[in-house]
Design an enzyme around this catalytic site. Structure first.
Site, PDB file in Angstrom:
ATOM      1  N   GLU A 109      -5.329  -8.989  -9.621  1.00 16.10           N
ATOM      2  CA  GLU A 109      -5.064  -7.877 -10.536  1.00 16.10           C
ATOM      3  C   GLU A 109      -3.671  -7.931 -11.142  1.00 16.10           C
ATOM      4  O   GLU A 109      -2.739  -8.434 -10.528  1.00 16.10           O
ATOM      5  CB  GLU A 109      -5.184  -6.558  -9.756  1.00 16.10           C
ATOM      6  CG  GLU A 109      -6.592  -6.316  -9.289  1.00 16.10           C
ATOM      7  CD  GLU A 109      -6.699  -5.141  -8.342  1.00 16.10           C
ATOM      8  OE1 GLU A 109      -7.417  -5.264  -7.339  1.00 16.10           O
ATOM      9  OE2 GLU A 109      -6.056  -4.122  -8.598  1.00 16.10           O
ATOM     10  N   CYS A 128       3.030  -5.776 -14.076  1.00 16.19           N
ATOM     11  CA  CYS A 128       3.056  -5.988 -12.634  1.00 16.19           C
ATOM     12  C   CYS A 128       2.065  -7.114 -12.328  1.00 16.19           C
ATOM     13  O   CYS A 128       0.889  -7.008 -12.694  1.00 16.19           O
ATOM     14  CB  CYS A 128       2.625  -4.671 -11.975  1.00 16.19           C
ATOM     15  SG  CYS A 128       2.360  -4.777 -10.228  1.00 16.19           S
ATOM     16  N   CYS A 135      -3.428 -10.682   0.863  1.00 18.72           N
ATOM     17  CA  CYS A 135      -2.090 -10.771   1.447  1.00 18.72           C
ATOM     18  C   CYS A 135      -2.223 -10.823   2.962  1.00 18.72           C
ATOM     19  O   CYS A 135      -3.017 -10.091   3.547  1.00 18.72           O
ATOM     20  CB  CYS A 135      -1.250  -9.568   1.043  1.00 18.72           C
ATOM     21  SG  CYS A 135       0.448  -9.634   1.653  1.00 18.72           S
ATOM     22  N   CYS A 139      -0.059  -4.632   5.452  1.00 22.48           N
ATOM     23  CA  CYS A 139       0.455  -3.256   5.536  1.00 22.48           C
ATOM     24  C   CYS A 139      -0.747  -2.311   5.466  1.00 22.48           C
ATOM     25  O   CYS A 139      -1.568  -2.423   4.548  1.00 22.48           O
ATOM     26  CB  CYS A 139       1.420  -2.963   4.396  1.00 22.48           C
ATOM     27  SG  CYS A 139       2.765  -4.149   4.299  1.00 22.48           S
ATOM     28  N   CYS A 142      -1.960  -0.358   2.235  1.00 20.83           N
ATOM     29  CA  CYS A 142      -2.083  -1.139   1.005  1.00 20.83           C
ATOM     30  C   CYS A 142      -3.476  -1.754   0.910  1.00 20.83           C
ATOM     31  O   CYS A 142      -3.961  -2.372   1.860  1.00 20.83           O
ATOM     32  CB  CYS A 142      -1.016  -2.231   1.024  1.00 20.83           C
ATOM     33  SG  CYS A 142      -1.226  -3.474  -0.261  1.00 20.83           S
ATOM     34  N   CYS A 359      -1.818  -2.146  -6.698  1.00 22.80           N
ATOM     35  CA  CYS A 359      -2.609  -3.363  -6.899  1.00 22.80           C
ATOM     36  C   CYS A 359      -3.468  -3.685  -5.687  1.00 22.80           C
ATOM     37  O   CYS A 359      -3.092  -3.425  -4.575  1.00 22.80           O
ATOM     38  CB  CYS A 359      -1.691  -4.525  -7.216  1.00 22.80           C
ATOM     39  SG  CYS A 359      -1.699  -4.876  -8.968  1.00 22.80           S
TER      40      CYS A 359
HETATM   41  N1  SAH Z   1       4.067  -7.793  -1.115  1.00 21.52           N
HETATM   42  C1  SAH Z   1       5.178  -7.342  -1.862  1.00 21.52           C
HETATM   43  C2  SAH Z   1       4.870  -7.087  -3.323  1.00 21.52           C
HETATM   44  C3  SAH Z   1       3.551  -6.468  -3.646  1.00 21.52           C
HETATM   45  S1  SAH Z   1       3.264  -4.828  -3.029  1.00 21.52           S
HETATM   46  C4  SAH Z   1       5.792  -6.111  -1.236  1.00 21.52           C
HETATM   47  O1  SAH Z   1       5.166  -5.527  -0.350  1.00 21.52           O
HETATM   48  O2  SAH Z   1       6.899  -5.771  -1.628  1.00 21.52           O
HETATM   49  C5  SAH Z   1       4.191  -3.884  -4.235  1.00 21.52           C
HETATM   50  C6  SAH Z   1       4.583  -2.498  -3.789  1.00 21.52           C
HETATM   51  O3  SAH Z   1       3.442  -1.627  -3.773  1.00 21.52           O
HETATM   52  C7  SAH Z   1       5.185  -2.460  -2.404  1.00 21.52           C
HETATM   53  O4  SAH Z   1       6.409  -1.758  -2.413  1.00 21.52           O
HETATM   54  C8  SAH Z   1       4.126  -1.741  -1.626  1.00 21.52           C
HETATM   55  O5  SAH Z   1       4.655  -1.125  -0.513  1.00 21.52           O
HETATM   56  C9  SAH Z   1       3.562  -0.787  -2.650  1.00 21.52           C
HETATM   57  N2  SAH Z   1       2.269  -0.210  -2.258  1.00 21.52           N
HETATM   58  C10 SAH Z   1       1.210  -0.838  -1.691  1.00 21.52           C
HETATM   59  N3  SAH Z   1       0.202   0.046  -1.456  1.00 21.52           N
HETATM   60  C11 SAH Z   1       0.627   1.244  -1.884  1.00 21.52           C
HETATM   61  C12 SAH Z   1       0.043   2.551  -1.899  1.00 21.52           C
HETATM   62  N4  SAH Z   1      -1.181   2.788  -1.403  1.00 21.52           N
HETATM   63  N5  SAH Z   1       0.776   3.560  -2.425  1.00 21.52           N
HETATM   64  C13 SAH Z   1       2.016   3.343  -2.935  1.00 21.52           C
HETATM   65  N6  SAH Z   1       2.621   2.142  -2.921  1.00 21.52           N
HETATM   66  C14 SAH Z   1       1.935   1.099  -2.406  1.00 21.52           C
HETATM   67 FE1  SF4 Z   2       1.094  -7.441   1.249  1.00 21.97          FE
HETATM   68 FE2  SF4 Z   2       0.453  -5.014   0.363  1.00 21.97          FE
HETATM   69 FE3  SF4 Z   2       2.178  -5.278   2.361  1.00 21.97          FE
HETATM   70 FE4  SF4 Z   2       2.915  -6.008  -0.136  1.00 21.97          FE
HETATM   71  S1  SF4 Z   2       2.396  -3.944   0.564  1.00 21.97           S
HETATM   72  S2  SF4 Z   2       3.238  -7.142   1.798  1.00 21.97           S
HETATM   73  S3  SF4 Z   2       0.925  -6.784  -0.890  1.00 21.97           S
HETATM   74  S4  SF4 Z   2       0.005  -5.890   2.414  1.00 21.97           S
END
Ligand code: SAH
Ligand code: SF4
Length: 405
Positions: A109, A128, A135, A139, A142, A359
């Protein structure tokens, strides 16, 4: 169909060997290709212009080249590594989410956000982009983390998301002004390709976007941050902090079990010192989980004295988590506490929530729903883990697999 959701890592899909995507071919390699065919090196420039400054969809439209050269180009390189793109607009057309299907069927995406000009402010068009399909970090808030790891993206697959956006912007006479690696995947776990892509985006002969307009976001891959620092160019570094206490960050960002938050902050501080650029720290605000005064104070203590800016972002609702966003008044209070400790803070309102702009959400939906017992188990584990973390207990779970930097 049930999908693994607890950071299980599906086998690496080995993409069959195909010609390289043309956007990742360095200009000197392209020039050498022409010279080897007995043609002048400057022809490479015509191809680069077609890639980055036109909307031609295959080499047959580059009329400055002979028909024979055009067919040879089409055989030697893939013009576009994206097979199909599905668009969803929201915010009155200001946010556009793209679900890209790659040649091997993998879905990734990108999200394009339009910020109109205002008093003393120029128009911005921010894209973005994704660096990996899925990944490995996992997390739990996410959607991409829930998908697990699919595969690294090739350099051209990263760049072709940008070309797709440029083409769509050009229809409205708009230009891309900023690129953020905040889509699917952890950019510092695919760093060689990400750096190649960034070099192309930065190169005046290709996209020519200033380094300062490119942001790389990481969940805290310390050796990767150090590599970026050693490299020198002034890209903006964003660190997904979410919590400054190890017990809680172990749960929210499982990579913390490998590189604890103090090490991440030290690496980011070294980056800020070396580049003179403020690091931006992202905190996804999750109701009753990481939004307490104790957490605000821990972040203030961690960042005190460093070139930092904190962004507080209400958690986007994601299926299969037991959590929701912190209420706005709680976020405002958290922000005020950080401000009074001297830390610059912004509160971001989510864009494109309706289309799942955190994303990974669209791709997760397409992957199919996990079984109900798997979801229930995941929720139960997350609640138990976050409650233990709030008591200050460190997680005993292992570092997720696939984290080798
Ligand atoms: N993996 C990298 C970059 C991609 S994620 C990272 O984690 O930094 C990009 C951002 O989206 C990160 O700051 C992540 O914490 C945030 N993110 C992911 N899921 C989210 C959610 N459900 N609500 C708000 N932010 C989210
Ligand atoms: Fe991976 Fe999502 Fe965590 Fe970024 S926020 S490191 S994309 S699992």
């Amino acid at each position: 169909m049930s999908t693994p959701i607890l950071s299980e890592r599906p086998p690496l899909s080995s993409a069959p060997s195909r010609p390289p995507g043309i956007s990742e071919v360095p200009p000197e390699t392209l020039a050498a290709w022409f010279v080897a065919r007995g043609e002048p090196a400057y022809r490479a420039r015509q191809v680069l212009d077609a890639i980055w400054r036109s909307t031609v969809v295959d080499p047959s439209a580059i009329t400055t080249l002979t028909a024979a050269t055009r067919s040879a180009l089409a055989v030697a390189f893939r013009w576009d590594t994206i097979a199909a793109t599905e668009l969803t607009a929201s915010d009155g057309g200001r946010t556009e989410k793209a679900l890209h299907r790659l040649d091997d069927g993998v879905a990734i995406e990108s999200v394009l956000m339009h910020y109109p000009a205002g008093p003393g402010r120029r128009e911005r068009n921010t894209l973005c982009i994704s660096s990996q399909a899925g990944c490995a970090v996992g997390c739990p808030f996410c959607a991409t983390g829930e998908l697990g790891f699919g595969r690294d993206l090739a350099t051209a697959e990263i760049l072709d998301q940008v070309r797709s956006a440029i083409h769509r912007l050009s229809v409205n006479g708009r230009h891309l002004t900023n690129i953020v690696f905040m889509g699917m995947g952890e950019p510092l776990l695919n760093l060689d390709r990400v750096l190649e892509a960034v070099a192309a985006l930065n190169d005046p002969a290709r996209l020519g976007l200033g380094a300062r307009h490119i942001t790389i976001s990481t969940s805290g891959v310390v050796p990767g941050i150090a590599r970026l620092t050693a490299l020198g160019p002034q890209f903006t570094l964003a660190v997904s902090l979410h919590a400054a206490r190890d017990s809680l960050r172990d749960v929210l960002v499982p990579l913390n079990r490998r590189w604890p938050v103090a090490e991440v902050a030290a690496a980011a501080r070294a980056h800020a010192d070396a580049t003179g650029r403020r690091v931006s720290y992202e905190v996804t605000m999750i109701g009753g989980v990481n939004d307490t005064d104790l957490d605000a104070d821990a972040i203030a203590a961690l960042l005190r004295g460093s070139l930092a800016h904190v962004n507080l972002i209400p958690m986007n609702p994601v299926a299969h988590t037991p959590w929701v966003a912190s209420p706005m008044p709680v976020i405002e209070r958290f922000a005020e506490r950080l401000r009074s400790a001297g830390i610059p803070v912004s509160v971001r309102r989510n864009r494109g929530q309706e289309v799942g702009a955190a994303c990974g959400q669209l791709a997760a939906e397409r992957a199919g729903a996990p079984s109900a017992p798997a979801v229930a188990l995941r929720r139960e584990r997350l609640v138990a883990a976050s409650v233990a973390a709030l008591r200050g207990e460190r997680s005993r779970e292992a570092v997720p697999t696939g984290i080798d930097a």
